[in-house]
Structures are given as structure tokens and as C-alpha cells.
Design a protein around this motif. Structure first.
Motif, PDB file in Angstrom:
ATOM      1  N   ASP A 199       0.803  -1.220   0.000  1.00 34.20           N
ATOM      2  CA  ASP A 199       0.000   0.000   0.000  1.00 34.20           C
ATOM      3  C   ASP A 199       0.841   1.277   0.000  1.00 34.20           C
ATOM      4  O   ASP A 199       0.294   2.386  -0.049  1.00 34.20           O
ATOM      5  CB  ASP A 199      -0.938   0.009   1.212  1.00 34.20           C
ATOM      6  N   LYS A 200       2.148   1.130   0.028  1.00 34.54           N
ATOM      7  CA  LYS A 200       3.041   2.285  -0.017  1.00 34.54           C
ATOM      8  C   LYS A 200       3.333   2.671  -1.467  1.00 34.54           C
ATOM      9  O   LYS A 200       3.073   1.907  -2.387  1.00 34.54           O
ATOM     10  CB  LYS A 200       4.354   1.950   0.704  1.00 34.54           C
ATOM     11  N   PRO A 201       3.907   3.852  -1.704  1.00 35.71           N
ATOM     12  CA  PRO A 201       4.313   4.226  -3.063  1.00 35.71           C
ATOM     13  C   PRO A 201       5.414   3.294  -3.573  1.00 35.71           C
ATOM     14  O   PRO A 201       6.130   2.665  -2.782  1.00 35.71           O
ATOM     15  CB  PRO A 201       4.836   5.663  -2.896  1.00 35.71           C
ATOM     16  N   PRO A 202       5.584   3.194  -4.909  1.00 38.57           N
ATOM     17  CA  PRO A 202       6.576   2.270  -5.476  1.00 38.57           C
ATOM     18  C   PRO A 202       7.988   2.428  -4.914  1.00 38.57           C
ATOM     19  O   PRO A 202       8.653   1.427  -4.628  1.00 38.57           O
ATOM     20  CB  PRO A 202       6.531   2.583  -6.973  1.00 38.57           C
ATOM     21  N   ALA A 203       8.467   3.655  -4.747  1.00 35.63           N
ATOM     22  CA  ALA A 203       9.824   3.842  -4.227  1.00 35.63           C
ATOM     23  C   ALA A 203       9.944   3.321  -2.805  1.00 35.63           C
ATOM     24  O   ALA A 203      10.967   2.738  -2.424  1.00 35.63           O
ATOM     25  CB  ALA A 203      10.218   5.315  -4.284  1.00 35.63           C
ATOM     26  N   ALA A 204       8.895   3.500  -1.990  1.00 32.64           N
ATOM     27  CA  ALA A 204       8.924   3.003  -0.618  1.00 32.64           C
ATOM     28  C   ALA A 204       8.856   1.477  -0.585  1.00 32.64           C
ATOM     29  O   ALA A 204       9.525   0.830   0.222  1.00 32.64           O
ATOM     30  CB  ALA A 204       7.766   3.606   0.176  1.00 32.64           C
ATOM     31  N   ILE A 205       8.055   0.905  -1.462  1.00 30.31           N
ATOM     32  CA  ILE A 205       7.994  -0.559  -1.564  1.00 30.31           C
ATOM     33  C   ILE A 205       9.362  -1.103  -1.953  1.00 30.31           C
ATOM     34  O   ILE A 205       9.868  -2.063  -1.362  1.00 30.31           O
ATOM     35  CB  ILE A 205       6.936  -0.996  -2.598  1.00 30.31           C
ATOM     36  N   LEU A 206       9.962  -0.486  -2.963  1.00 29.97           N
ATOM     37  CA  LEU A 206      11.265  -0.939  -3.441  1.00 29.97           C
ATOM     38  C   LEU A 206      12.328  -0.791  -2.363  1.00 29.97           C
ATOM     39  O   LEU A 206      13.198  -1.665  -2.200  1.00 29.97           O
ATOM     40  CB  LEU A 206      11.657  -0.173  -4.700  1.00 29.97           C
TER      41      LEU A 206
END
Length: 333
Positions: A199-206
Motif C-alpha cells: 500500500d506504499k508508493p513504489p519507491a517506498a515498496i522498493l
């Protein structure tokens, strides 16, 4: 989902493809009658490959999405193709000289059927058969994929996932460093971390995946999120899992930064791209040549996303690595 693959170059391999497809069907609960439908589909399509398209491949996997669940069969060849696809699809027209009734019969008994064929470029056919035909939905499929290990390996070092969101979807492809079981472990861990932080933004997920893969051999990872209301795709990648937005005849490649997730990444940065409701997003592991294109197949982007993925895999797969192609539409389920 890893796909069971049988290379088809001569008639004896038709039986092997049929046996393995029936085994996949029975493993997820297909009864004898339903497994017989699987056997007929594979026999007809693989026989056509022997007749017109060697070498070809039969790929079999289970599926579960917004349209239902069951077994999907993808048959790919680079043969002569059909000059008259309409005639080939006529029920009872057996193009391959098989004991079946031709592509028309395959289409009739399949719950989902799609085909693309061009003279000189070969044929790709997708058939999906559900476990329970009464529950088949007419929903438009939102995504499809081809994922196969390096020949000679049973473990696939690649993995993918798609999560539907109220305002769009989020997708990931992981390519574990190298191939084999250790690469597969890295990608399995990447997907666990993706689901935990999805549920986080892509950069945070990555960033979370990068931090969590230090005990594995690591790999290349890319995460993308489509936001329907904004008409945008946000993308963050480490390494050579490369993406692209296909909009009509224009293919816009995404930017992925150098490094190895879990071990070395100087920075993680998110990039944003416009994406319309009728566009496709394609995400490929390093087993697919970076120069892939749909230009040779006008209209292919409108096909079932698994068929689109199959054609890219057929035309651009590299023989030396695991290969994954994920194709996502606006309405992913």
C-alpha cells in the motif's frame, strides 16, 4: 505462476504435452470430463505446431483472477502462420490433420480463447478452461503473464505479482540474481516483502524490498503503480527489470537505476509517466531482450494480456536465463 513448458518439434511430443497439461488440471481439481477437454485442446494445438510451426512450445499454468480460475494453455510457434484465419477457425476445419475438429472446436470448448497469426511470423493461441464453467465471469482480464525458468531448471528465479487497488493497481517483477533455487528464494522473499508493503508508493515498496533482501543473493526488482484518476504510472526499479507503457504505436520505456536489490543501490528514485485507460504496461525480466516491440503485430495490444505476453516471450526471449513478461491493463483484477 511458473509455467510448465514442452518444446514441440515432432509428433511424439504432442503426447507429452497432453500428459503434462492433464496432470496440471488434475492437480487443481479437474474431474475426468474436464481434464478431457484439456487433453483435446492440447492435442489439437500441439498437432498444429507439428504440422505447420516447428519448433514450437506448449506452456501450461493455472490461473486465478477476476474472471475465475482454472488452467490456461498457451501454444506458440514461428511457423508459416494462417493466411485465412477465419477459415482456420471454422468449426470442423482441422488445420493440423489431427483427430480433433480444428481450431473451431478448441474455441468452442474453451471458456476463453484468443489467437494471433500472421503469415511468416507464426501463430500464438491462448485457451483458458475453468474448473467450474458455471462461475465463469465475462469480466475483461486485467493482466496476464508468461514466466518460465531457464531450460534445464525447475526453479524459476523470476517472480511477479499484481495487486488491485480501488484507484488502479500495483505490480512487481523480481529477477533473482542468476538462476536456479537460490535465485528463486530471492524472488520469493521479494514478493513477501511486496505484499507486506504493497500500500506504499513504489519507491517506498522498493526500499523495503532492498532492505529485506540482504540475506539473499538479491536481484533486479521493479515496482509500478497505476492511478486511474490521475492517469499516471509511477515506477521505481533497481537493475534490469525493464518496463514500458504501450500507447497505440508508441512505446515509452521506463527508467530503472543501476544496482542489485539487497546489496547495492546508490539511490532509489520514482519516475512518473502518463498512462491512458486503453494503454498497456509491460514489465520484463532480463530473460527478454530489451529491444522487444509489438510493431510486427498490429492490433496485438487489444488481445488477451496473456497472449500479448506470450508473443513477446516467443519473439524476444533469450535462451540463457529465466524469462518473465507481465502485461497489465487499466482494469487489473
Amino acid at each position: 505462476m511458473n509455467m510448465d513448458r514442452v518444446t514441440v518439434t515432432e509428433a511424439s511430443q504432442v503426447a507429452e504435452a497432453r500428459r503434462r497439461a492433464v496432470a496440471v488440471a488434475q492437480s487443481v481439481g479437474f474431474d475426468e470430463t474436464a481434464a478431457g477437454r484439456i487433453a483435446l485442446v492440447v492435442t489439437e494445438l500441439a498437432t498444429n505446431v507439428v504440422k505447420y510451426g516447428v519448433p514450437g512450445e506448449v506452456l501450461v499454468a493455472t490461473y486465478e483472477d477476476g474472471t475465475g480460475s482454472g488452467v490456461e494453455i498457451l501454444v506458440l510457434d514461428k511457423g508459416e502462420g494462417f493466411s485465412n484465419l477465419g477459415l482456420a477457425l471454422t468449426d470442423g476445419h482441422s488445420t493440423g490433420g489431427s483427430a480433433g475438429e480444428g481450431l473451431g472446436a478448441v474455441r468452442r470448448i474453451s471458456d476463453v480463447f484468443d489467437i494471433v497469426s500472421r503469415p511468416g511470423l507464426g501463430t500464438a493461441v491462448l485457451a483458458r478452461l475453468s474448473i467450474d464453467r458455471k462461475t465463469v465471469s465475462d469480466a475483461v482480464p486485467g493482466y496476464g503473464a508468461v514466466a518460465v525458468p531457464l531450460k534445464g531448471e525447475t526453479a524459476n528465479g523470476d517472480a511477479y505479482a499484481v495487486r488491485e487497488r480501488a484507484d488502479g493497481w500495483t505490480a512487481v517483477v523480481s529477477d533473482g540474481l542468476g538462476h536456479g533455487p537460490e535465485a528463486a528464494k530471492a524472488s520469493e522473499e521479494a514478493l513477501k516483502l511486496f505484499r507486506r508493503h504493497q500500500d506504499k508508493p513504489p519507491a517506498a515498496i522498493l526500499s523495503a524490498i532492498h532492505a529485506g533482501l540482504s540475506h539473499t543473493r538479491g536481484g533486479a526488482i521493479s515496482v509500478a503503480r497505476y492511478e486511474r484518476n490521475r492517469g499516471t504510472l509511477a515506477f521505481a526499479g533497481i537493475g534490469n527489470v525493464l518496463g514500458a507503457v504501450v500507447s497505440g504505436t508508441v512505446t515509452k520505456r521506463t527508467v530503472s537505476l543501476a544496482g542489485t536489490a539487497g546489496h547495492a543501490a546508490r539511490r532509489i528514485q520514482e519516475f512518473e509517466y502518463p498512462m491512458r485507460p486503453d494503454d498497456l504496461f509491460v514489465l520484463c525480466s532480463d530473460g527478454i531482450a530489451t529491444a522487444w516491440s509489438l510493431d510486427a503485430h498490429p492490433g496485438l495490444a487489444a488481445a488477451h494480456p496473456t497472449l500479448v505476453a506470450g508473443v513477446i516471450y516467443r519473439d524476444f526471449a533469450r535462451a540463457r536465463d529465466d524469462a518473465t513478461v507481465l502485461v497489465v491493463r487499466e482494469g487489473a483484477r
